[in-house]
Design an enzyme around this catalytic site. Structure first.
Site, PDB file in Angstrom:
ATOM      1  N   VAL A 471     -72.543 -22.967 -13.691  1.00 26.87           N
ATOM      2  CA  VAL A 471     -71.277 -23.104 -12.977  1.00 26.87           C
ATOM      3  C   VAL A 471     -71.608 -23.648 -11.588  1.00 26.87           C
ATOM      4  O   VAL A 471     -72.459 -23.095 -10.886  1.00 26.87           O
ATOM      5  CB  VAL A 471     -70.524 -21.765 -12.870  1.00 26.87           C
ATOM      6  CG1 VAL A 471     -69.170 -21.975 -12.198  1.00 26.87           C
ATOM      7  CG2 VAL A 471     -70.325 -21.143 -14.242  1.00 26.87           C
ATOM      8  N   SER A 472     -70.939 -24.714 -11.200  1.00 22.75           N
ATOM      9  CA  SER A 472     -71.310 -25.401  -9.955  1.00 22.75           C
ATOM     10  C   SER A 472     -71.148 -24.516  -8.734  1.00 22.75           C
ATOM     11  O   SER A 472     -72.046 -24.445  -7.883  1.00 22.75           O
ATOM     12  CB  SER A 472     -70.486 -26.678  -9.799  1.00 22.75           C
ATOM     13  OG  SER A 472     -69.098 -26.390  -9.669  1.00 22.75           O
ATOM     14  N   ASP A 473     -70.014 -23.836  -8.623  1.00 23.17           N
ATOM     15  CA  ASP A 473     -69.808 -23.050  -7.403  1.00 23.17           C
ATOM     16  C   ASP A 473     -70.596 -21.741  -7.428  1.00 23.17           C
ATOM     17  O   ASP A 473     -71.061 -21.281  -6.384  1.00 23.17           O
ATOM     18  CB  ASP A 473     -68.327 -22.811  -7.116  1.00 23.17           C
ATOM     19  CG  ASP A 473     -67.561 -22.182  -8.257  1.00 23.17           C
ATOM     20  OD1 ASP A 473     -68.146 -21.966  -9.324  1.00 23.17           O
ATOM     21  OD2 ASP A 473     -66.359 -21.906  -8.072  1.00 23.17           O
ATOM     22  N   THR A 474     -70.791 -21.135  -8.601  1.00 22.93           N
ATOM     23  CA  THR A 474     -71.623 -19.930  -8.660  1.00 22.93           C
ATOM     24  C   THR A 474     -73.060 -20.265  -8.286  1.00 22.93           C
ATOM     25  O   THR A 474     -73.709 -19.532  -7.524  1.00 22.93           O
ATOM     26  CB  THR A 474     -71.591 -19.300 -10.057  1.00 22.93           C
ATOM     27  OG1 THR A 474     -70.240 -19.080 -10.452  1.00 22.93           O
ATOM     28  CG2 THR A 474     -72.335 -17.978 -10.068  1.00 22.93           C
ATOM     29  N   GLU A 477     -73.065 -20.758  -4.474  1.00 21.01           N
ATOM     30  CA  GLU A 477     -72.925 -19.539  -3.671  1.00 21.01           C
ATOM     31  C   GLU A 477     -74.151 -18.636  -3.821  1.00 21.01           C
ATOM     32  O   GLU A 477     -74.592 -18.015  -2.841  1.00 21.01           O
ATOM     33  CB  GLU A 477     -71.650 -18.789  -4.063  1.00 21.01           C
ATOM     34  CG  GLU A 477     -70.344 -19.585  -3.931  1.00 21.01           C
ATOM     35  CD  GLU A 477     -70.064 -20.114  -2.530  1.00 21.01           C
ATOM     36  OE1 GLU A 477     -70.755 -19.704  -1.572  1.00 21.01           O
ATOM     37  OE2 GLU A 477     -69.163 -20.950  -2.388  1.00 21.01           O
TER      38      GLU A 477
END
Length: 742
Positions: A471-474, A477
């Protein structure tokens, strides 16, 4: 002590569940049935979370409830009142004193990830039709949760917990309650049945409802629009080939198409036959199911079927299937489809992507491999990881948790608050860092191109490494959290430079031609594929899209990494940043806002977009677009100093206000502060609201729902009420000198 994570559906089977004669669970009446909530325990093994109901007093004594268990279950915590905070930092310290006690042994945080009302039914349908005994404590608590979420006005259920009653929610929930033992003469069931009939009965449910009803045998397959597995035989270069679809859509379509092709139907029993007579406005035998393939309640029809899809379905039903689909083609399609199902199971150790596709995979394995096969047994072991127990009863989470996502945000919040070097919080943060290190994915999928998987080496999944979807944002972050901690004195270097570079390499494969970033993989198909959206209740479901939130997460991660390692892939990172920022600028609306797709809605996306610009030095003073975004935020502030945005914003695409929410207030002022908004007064009023709602033990209470997906489905992120206020208050203290506000 019972601490076997796979015991839930194997060692606690209900002796009186006999599918064949229809006596699923002992019928309940309107007198509420519940378990002893003090006997529930959450077991977390390296992020794998399962709830267990202890049967004996010896087990209870050997495995006492933790503070986290009690909190999740709504039991008294008996925590002392903390000194009333006078400054924002005091408030942050109190919040951490509370939230740190919810950290689980592996170092992560857990929470409910519920909201959608169609997740639990799929799980129960799969258990029932595969003759999987449902432990009585689970059945009891599922019933209790579903009745707790019944509309007191009309007796129905919606698409999600804050939505109006729909044919989808009401049909699926009613049938599941019957399978779990609810009596048809229970007053709540009578009221629900009345609402269902008012909505036109089960024939007016959307496609996904009709699919499960046909599998159970309470609806004929004639009512289900085609889900042909032959689509998986289409060459990859074809613009509508399924590999181009959004990952959740194609992973649902995959087992659904296999099951549709086999026309599997659970053998009828007395309960099934009774349900048939309850969910329609006429007798079951008199229903012309074929005439209802396109029937749908207006309340459910968020994305009406296109004329093109209607024509395609007609061709499939009346020409392809009866005249052109030979047995060899059917077998070829089913074999290849099931091969892809097996690959999904193997790549995730049967955890699967999410609780919509996972129960379907289980049914497909039951059909293909038989009830006693290893795949079916392994699915039975893994499905309980989606279950979540709370004070209202048991629900099904939207994934097998939010472990990596929430842990990453907590780390960042404490760092942003300037408290990461405080000895009091170092043990907590070190454990969190250890968890993030453990959860980084170290290898790609086997034959990832064959099963259409995105590169994942170096990435982080939303929940756990076992689930294993990039997952790009996981990833962004988690990477930021690791980099933030590892560069501070006193923290171990858990993740090597090589592994950090692996994460960067994966992120750089996920950018779209537009410059923006999607969620699980780059966009593979055209938005025109939405004409094939057969789900009806969701929007923007067929392909990946660019998202301001995902794009910002990647931008800020790449910027932080460049400070850590300025020479690694310098030109590639520079190009990626330029493209992402260009997309974010283009995505801004004329009023200064951005539409958010993963949180509600303009408030959420606006915070992220402003963080992007801040990372490259754009602020209120030097950037007209930043100034416009800040003015949008200021224009939405409520009289009490807070911000509150309704989930209706997601559905309608325009800002819709509601009462102030702590989480949204935090998002708004984080955006304003990173943008260096010059007026302190509105920010300070918001900080006072956040501090004023904090409880004496340091917690904040749950307010409205925070998350969304596919425009129409809302989902809960309960830990946001800790992580974002901590970040907002900490940022305020650092920027304004931590003044006394009380």
């Amino acid at each position: 002590m019972v601490k076997n994570k796979h015991s839930s559906l194997n060692n606690n089977a209900v002796s009186d569940q006999k599918h064949r004669n229809g006596s699923a669970i002992t019928p309940s009446t309107e007198q509420e049935e519940k378990t002893d909530i003090q006997r529930w325990r959450l077991l977390d093994e390296r992020g794998c979370q399962t709830w267990h109901h202890l049967e004996s007093d010896e087990e209870v004594k050997a495995w006492p409830q933790s503070t986290a268990d009690k909190y999740f279950l709504g039991l008294p915590l008996d925590l002392p009142d903390l000194p009333p905070p006078k400054t924002p930092t005091d408030s942050v310290q109190n919040a951490l004193s509370f939230f740190s006690q919810l950290q689980l042994p592996p170092g992560n945080w857990a929470c409910e990830y519920g909201g959608p009302m169609f997740l639990l039914p799929g799980m129960v349908f799969a258990w029932y039709v595969t003759n999987t005994p449902i432990p009585k404590p689970i059945a009891v608590e599922m019933k209790r949760y579903l009745f707790a979420r019944q509309s007191p006005e009309d007796g129905g259920w919606g698409l999600h917990i804050e939505g109006e009653s729909t044919a989808y929610g009401t049909t699926m929930t009613y049938v599941v309650l019957r399978l779990l033992g609810a009596d048809e003469e229970d007053k709540r069931m009578i009221k629900a049945r009345g609402m269902l009939h008012k909505l036109g009965g089960a024939v007016n449910g959307p496609h996904w409802a009709k699919f499960w009803l046909a599998v159970l045998g309470v609806m004929e397959w004639d009512a289900v629009n085609p889900v042909p597995p032959e689509l998986w035989l289409v060459p990859d270069w074809v613009p509508f080939a399924p590999w181009r679809w959004w990952i959740h859509m194609r992973q649902v379509f995959l087992p659904m198409s296999y099951i549709y092709s086999t026309k599997f139907v659970f053998p009828s029993n007395p309960l099934v036959r009774r349900i048939r007579e309850e969910i329609y406005t006429q007798s079951y035998s008199s229903v012309n199911f074929a005439s209802h393939r396109n029937s749908i309640s207006p309340r459910d029809n968020y994305h009406p079927k296109s004329l093109i899809l209607t024509i395609i379905n007609w061709i499939l039903v009346y020409i392809w299937i009866p005249f052109l689909r030979t047995d060899p083609i059917k077998k070829w399609a089913e074999d290849w489809t099931f091969d892809l199902i097996q690959r999904e199971d193997e790549n995730t150790d049967f955890a699967n992507l999410a609780p919509v596709s996972s129960p379907m995979n289980m049914v497909a394995c039951y059909i293909h491999d038989g009830p006693d096969s290893y795949p079916v047994k392994r699915h039975r072991e893994r499905l309980p990881e989606f279950l979540w127990m709370k004070h209202e009863g048991m629900l099904v989470n939207g994934t097998n948790g939010v472990q990596t996502w929430d842990t990453s945000w907590l780390v960042q919040a404490v760092v942003e608050a300037g408290l990461a070097e405080d000895p009091k919080w170092k043990p907590m943060l070190t454990k969190a860092l250890e968890f993030l290190e453990d959860q980084q994915i170290r290898e790609n999928c086997m034959e990832q191109d064959v099963c259409y998987r995105q590169r994942r080496k170096g990435a982080w999944a939303f929940s756990t490494k076992t689930q294993g979807y990039t997952v790009s944002d996981t990833t962004s972050e988690a990477l930021k959290a690791v980099l933030m901690l590892q560069r501070l004195p006193g923290y171990p270097k858990q993740v090597s430079d090589e592994r950090i570079q692996d994460a960067i390499d994966t992120l750089l494969t996920m950018q779209n031609a537009s410059g923006g970033f999607a969620s699980y993989e780059p966009t593979r198909g055209s938005e025109y594929l939405e004409v094939l959206n057969a789900a009806e209740v969701f929007g923007r479901i067929m392909v990946e899209y660019d998202y301001p939130e995902c794009s910002t997460a990647v931008v800020t991660a790449l910027r932080l990494f460049s400070k850590h390692d300025p020479s690694y892939r310098k030109s590639d990172i520079s190009r990626a940043l330029d493209g992402a920022l260009k997309y974010i600028r283009k995505a801004q609306r004329p009023d200064g806002s951005w539409y958010g797709s993963w949180g509600i809605c303009f408030t959420y996306a606006g915070m992220f977009a402003l963080e992007s610009f801040a990372s490259v030095g754009e602020n209120y003073t030097n950037s007209p677009r930043v100034a416009k975004a800040c003015e949008f935020f200021i224009g939405k502030q409520r009289d009490d100093g807070g911000w509150g945005e309704s989930y209706k914003s997601c559905e309608m695409g325009v800002y819709v206000q509601r009462e102030s929410q702590v989480v949204m207030t935090s998002w708004a002022i984080i955006g304003l502060m990173v943008a260096e908004y010059p007026d302190r007064e509105p920010i300070e009023r918001a900080v006072k609201l956040i501090m004023g709602r904090q409880q004496r033990n340091g917690e904040w209470l749950q307010e409205g729902i925070e998350g969304v997906f596919n425009k129409s489905v809302m989902i809960s992120y309960p830990n946001y009420k800790f992580t974002f206020p901590i970040k907002a208050l900490g940022m305020f203290a650092k920027r304004y000198g931590n003044p006394k506000l009380v």
